[in-house]
Design an enzyme around this catalytic site. Sequence first.
Site, PDB file in Angstrom:
ATOM      1  N   GLU A   1      -0.726  -0.112  -3.525  1.00 55.20           N
ATOM      2  CA  GLU A   1      -1.866  -0.215  -4.435  1.00 55.20           C
ATOM      3  C   GLU A   1      -2.918  -1.176  -3.888  1.00 55.20           C
ATOM      4  O   GLU A   1      -2.636  -2.359  -3.708  1.00 55.20           O
ATOM      5  CB  GLU A   1      -1.402  -0.712  -5.804  1.00 55.20           C
ATOM      6  CG  GLU A   1      -2.536  -0.888  -6.807  1.00 55.20           C
ATOM      7  CD  GLU A   1      -2.077  -1.471  -8.126  1.00 55.20           C
ATOM      8  OE1 GLU A   1      -2.842  -1.394  -9.097  1.00 55.20           O
ATOM      9  OE2 GLU A   1      -0.949  -2.006  -8.188  1.00 55.20           O
TER      10      GLU A   1
ATOM     11  N   GLU B   1      -2.414  -0.257 -17.931  1.00 53.63           N
ATOM     12  CA  GLU B   1      -2.110  -1.600 -17.426  1.00 53.63           C
ATOM     13  C   GLU B   1      -3.324  -2.499 -17.669  1.00 53.63           C
ATOM     14  O   GLU B   1      -4.232  -2.583 -16.838  1.00 53.63           O
ATOM     15  CB  GLU B   1      -1.776  -1.555 -15.930  1.00 53.63           C
ATOM     16  CG  GLU B   1      -1.255  -2.893 -15.429  1.00 53.63           C
ATOM     17  CD  GLU B   1      -1.151  -2.944 -13.911  1.00 53.63           C
ATOM     18  OE1 GLU B   1      -0.115  -3.419 -13.421  1.00 53.63           O
ATOM     19  OE2 GLU B   1      -2.097  -2.527 -13.229  1.00 53.63           O
TER      20      GLU B   1
END
Length: 238
Positions: free
Chosen positions: A122, A216
């Site tokens: 990520e 998130e």
Amino acid sequence: MPLPDAVAAARRAGFDAVECHFPYDTPPADLAAAGLPVISLNTPPGDRAAGEFGLAAVPGRIAAARAGIAQAVDYAVAAGAGAVHVMAGYSQGAAGAEDTFRANLAHACDLAAPQGLTVLIEPLNPHDAPGYHLASLDHALSIIAAVGRANLRLMYDCYHIARIHGDVGAAFARTRDVVGHVQFAGVPDRGEPDTGTVDYRTLLPALRWHGPFGAEYRPRGGDTLAGLGWLGAFRALA
């Protein structure tokens, strides 16, 4: 809340699955029994007190990184998770960091593949994570191509991509083939996704992503349950 209680609360709130950053203090059987599928978890971050936030791209920490990868894979299997996010760490510009990261990712993929697990990487934006080794989509794409493992995929966090690249939809279109999971949060404050500069009600359906979307974010009022007014409307987009 204790993690199993948090998972149960997420189920009652209307979520279909959960992600866990660092669930290692909870026995994996307890997480598996908490009532929702587990999408992914992170490798251990290292020594947070010393400023570590991932080890896989940190030269000199290979043994610790690989021990963490093994721990994450074992935990994911026991908890029924589908993916492990291998965290790069703060090593941008360090000699040997890129070679270290690629070697550790290849190792992680080879360890995870027999278990049917996906390995995720990520990019984190430099506003929130200055010095993080992986800070752009182009870098992530080059790593995925170089490592050459079918189970290495991109964690596409819309919040981070918006802060790095601006146009979330255009960036997704050029990376779709390697995306393994999608997350979102309000931009630019990383709060609830129903306000901010990214219109997720329009964007998320336009992505034509058929996997889970991970919410998130950091609740603006500090109370997760009080900030879930967006959830019903977003579920109706599916």
